[in-house]
Scaffold this motif. Structure first.
Motif, short mmCIF file in Angstrom:
data_model
loop_
_atom_site.label_atom_id
_atom_site.label_comp_id
_atom_site.label_asym_id
_atom_site.label_seq_id
_atom_site.Cartn_x
_atom_site.Cartn_y
_atom_site.Cartn_z
N MET A 1 -21.06 2.48 49.16
CA MET A 1 -20.30 1.42 48.55
C MET A 1 -21.34 1.03 47.36
O MET A 1 -22.48 0.85 47.46
CB MET A 1 -19.81 0.11 49.42
CG MET A 1 -19.56 -0.93 48.55
SD MET A 1 -18.52 -2.19 49.64
CE MET A 1 -17.49 -2.78 48.50
N ARG A 2 -20.82 0.68 46.15
CA ARG A 2 -21.55 0.12 45.05
C ARG A 2 -21.10 -1.17 44.94
O ARG A 2 -20.13 -1.74 44.86
CB ARG A 2 -21.00 0.95 43.66
CG ARG A 2 -21.22 2.41 43.66
CD ARG A 2 -20.85 2.94 42.60
NE ARG A 2 -19.36 3.03 42.49
CZ ARG A 2 -18.53 3.98 42.73
NH1 ARG A 2 -19.08 4.96 43.45
NH2 ARG A 2 -17.30 4.10 42.59
N VAL A 3 -22.34 -1.79 44.63
CA VAL A 3 -22.28 -3.46 44.65
C VAL A 3 -22.85 -3.99 43.41
O VAL A 3 -24.33 -3.54 42.94
CB VAL A 3 -23.02 -4.23 46.00
CG1 VAL A 3 -22.82 -5.65 45.71
CG2 VAL A 3 -22.23 -3.70 47.01
N CYS A 4 -22.26 -4.81 42.54
CA CYS A 4 -22.84 -5.46 41.45
C CYS A 4 -22.78 -6.87 41.63
O CYS A 4 -21.78 -7.26 42.23
CB CYS A 4 -22.05 -5.10 40.13
SG CYS A 4 -22.72 -5.84 38.52
N PHE A 5 -23.66 -7.72 41.21
CA PHE A 5 -23.85 -9.05 41.68
C PHE A 5 -24.50 -9.73 40.05
O PHE A 5 -25.05 -9.24 39.39
CB PHE A 5 -24.34 -9.51 42.67
CG PHE A 5 -25.80 -8.91 42.82
CD1 PHE A 5 -26.87 -10.01 42.37
CD2 PHE A 5 -26.33 -7.90 43.38
CE1 PHE A 5 -28.20 -9.67 42.46
CE2 PHE A 5 -27.56 -7.48 43.42
CZ PHE A 5 -28.72 -8.44 43.01
N ARG A 6 -24.15 -10.99 40.07
CA ARG A 6 -24.85 -11.78 39.13
C ARG A 6 -25.38 -13.16 39.23
O ARG A 6 -24.85 -13.65 40.46
CB ARG A 6 -23.68 -12.00 38.00
CG ARG A 6 -22.80 -13.06 38.26
CD ARG A 6 -21.70 -13.39 37.09
NE ARG A 6 -22.59 -14.48 36.12
CZ ARG A 6 -21.92 -14.94 35.35
NH1 ARG A 6 -20.75 -14.59 34.47
NH2 ARG A 6 -22.59 -15.79 34.76
N LEU A 7 -26.39 -13.64 38.93
CA LEU A 7 -27.12 -14.72 39.25
C LEU A 7 -27.37 -15.46 37.75
O LEU A 7 -27.50 -14.75 36.90
CB LEU A 7 -28.14 -14.66 40.07
CG LEU A 7 -28.33 -14.25 41.61
CD1 LEU A 7 -29.21 -13.88 42.19
CD2 LEU A 7 -27.37 -15.48 42.09
N GLN A 8 -27.86 -16.56 37.97
CA GLN A 8 -28.18 -17.02 36.56
C GLN A 8 -29.99 -17.71 36.95
O GLN A 8 -30.07 -18.69 37.80
CB GLN A 8 -27.55 -18.21 36.01
CG GLN A 8 -27.93 -18.92 34.91
CD GLN A 8 -27.60 -17.90 33.73
OE1 GLN A 8 -26.49 -17.08 33.73
NE2 GLN A 8 -28.48 -17.85 32.68
N VAL A 59 -22.25 -3.03 53.56
CA VAL A 59 -22.64 -4.45 52.82
C VAL A 59 -22.87 -5.40 54.01
O VAL A 59 -24.03 -6.01 53.92
CB VAL A 59 -21.29 -4.98 51.70
CG1 VAL A 59 -21.89 -6.42 51.34
CG2 VAL A 59 -21.53 -3.99 50.45
N ALA A 60 -21.84 -5.49 54.95
CA ALA A 60 -22.06 -6.40 56.06
C ALA A 60 -23.46 -6.11 56.66
O ALA A 60 -24.22 -7.07 56.99
CB ALA A 60 -21.08 -6.37 57.03
#
Length: 112
Positions: A1-8, A59-60
């Protein structure tokens, strides 16, 4: 599985964030790998937008392994003050982005 995430990342902490990630603790690197995350990259824009990407079989399972890790907890506590609006561990509060296109998947579908 491919995971993309964002934060600031807070703009006043960009240099610190970059410095910390130029040489992540070896124990943290090993913890991430042992959790099952691979092909992991972070991208940081000058406005503080942080985009992360990794691949994993589960992911889990990866999230659970990192949540149970003392090394990860210490690292995340060390990093927490660098983010805008930090309300918890960044690895547990990141906004996951839905994937809308993948070249390899679409090319493979053409061959079917």
């Amino acid at each position: 599985m491919r995971v993309c995430f964002r934060l600031q990342v807070a703009t006043e902490h960009l240099d610190v964030y970059r410095t910390q990630h130029a040489a992540v603790w070896p124990a943290m690197l090993r913890t991430i790998a042992a959790a099952g995350r691979r092909n992991y990259s972070l991208f940081l824009d000058d406005d503080g937008l942080l985009i992360g990407y990794y691949e994993t079989d589960s992911v889990a399972d990866a999230d659970a392994a990192l949540a149970a890790s003392e090394v990860a907890a210490t690292w995340e506590a060390h990093m927490q003050g660098l983010f805008d609006g930090a309300t918890g561990r960044a690895d547990q509060t990141a906004r996951v982005l839905p994937e809308v296109f993948n070249l390899e998947d679409q090319l493979a579908a053409l061959d079917d």
